[in-house]
Scaffold this motif. Structure first.
Motif, short mmCIF file in Angstrom:
data_model
loop_
_atom_site.label_atom_id
_atom_site.label_comp_id
_atom_site.label_asym_id
_atom_site.label_seq_id
_atom_site.Cartn_x
_atom_site.Cartn_y
_atom_site.Cartn_z
N TRP A 121 2.71 -8.37 3.36
CA TRP A 121 3.34 -9.46 2.59
C TRP A 121 4.63 -9.90 3.28
N LEU A 122 5.48 -8.93 3.64
CA LEU A 122 6.74 -9.27 4.31
C LEU A 122 6.48 -9.87 5.69
N GLY A 123 5.47 -9.38 6.38
CA GLY A 123 5.17 -9.86 7.73
C GLY A 123 4.69 -11.30 7.77
N HIS A 124 4.14 -11.78 6.68
CA HIS A 124 3.71 -13.18 6.62
C HIS A 124 4.88 -14.13 6.31
N MET A 125 5.96 -13.62 5.80
CA MET A 125 7.09 -14.48 5.42
C MET A 125 7.68 -15.28 6.57
N PRO A 126 7.90 -14.69 7.75
CA PRO A 126 8.43 -15.50 8.85
C PRO A 126 7.49 -16.63 9.27
N ARG A 127 6.23 -16.51 8.88
CA ARG A 127 5.26 -17.56 9.17
C ARG A 127 5.19 -18.59 8.04
N GLN A 172 -6.62 -9.37 1.31
CA GLN A 172 -7.50 -10.28 2.05
C GLN A 172 -6.75 -11.10 3.09
N ALA A 173 -5.43 -11.00 3.10
CA ALA A 173 -4.62 -11.72 4.10
C ALA A 173 -4.79 -11.05 5.46
N PRO A 174 -4.66 -11.81 6.54
CA PRO A 174 -4.77 -11.21 7.87
C PRO A 174 -3.74 -10.09 8.07
#
Length: 181
Positions: free
Chosen positions: A46-52, A62-64
């Protein structure tokens, strides 16, 4: 030692200890009750998708995947515990650590449940206060109890710091000036 450094050291020790208590509670639930603990890799995802630019997911599982998502999640988990310990020390003063009482620790621990209810769970797809989970009431109760354990951990860690500092007072490791030592 400078007051800010002493305060940071106290927050790290108390917050990491309280977070460890929370993790031990999760392990106890897993082994004694067969309850699956929170997967901090999903927090890291969840945190790793934030910069994107992605802050909310329908279902975080289900997120990459994100490289080193487990490391990100576990690091965030412990940093968050340290931040809440710093809040406790900021609100009740660093002298609270010299005479820890259960009330402030439980207040901070239980108040911290607001963040997963209103931020993490909605962002990861579970809805506000886990309303989109199969058993929202059970999920909410588990969150409140777990954050209560975190509060108990804040208290226990502060008490342990007193014992350790007393034992190490004459050494290079003790905290000079901690509680008058």
């Amino acid at each position: 030692m400078h007051d800010a450094a002493r305060l940071l050291l106290l927050a790290v020790a108390i917050g990491a200890g309280a977070t460890l208590a929370m993790d031990l509670w999760g392990l106890a639930q897993k082994h004694w009750l067969g309850m699956k603990p929170l997967d901090y890799g999903m927090v890291g995802r969840w945190l790793g998708h934030m910069p994107r630019g992605r802050f909310r997911h329908e279902a975080i599982g289900q997120a990459p995947a994100i490289p080193v998502e487990r490391l990100i999640g576990w690091t965030a988990h412990y940093v968050t515990g340290i931040v809440f310990a710093a809040v406790l020390l900021a609100v009740w003063g660093p002298q609270w650590a010299c005479r820890p009482t259960i009330g402030p620790a439980l207040i901070v621990g239980l108040a911290s449940v607001v963040f997963p209810f209103l931020l993490m769970q909605p962002g990861m797809g579970a809805g506000i206060a886990a309303r989109r989970t199969p058993k929202p009431g059970v999920a909410r109760l588990r969150s409140v109890v777990t954050h209560g354990v975190f509060g108990l951990g804040l208290y226990a860690s502060a008490r342990l710091m007193l014992v350790l500092n007393g034992a190490l007072a004459g050494s290079q490791i003790g905290l000079p000036g901690f509680c008058g030592a």
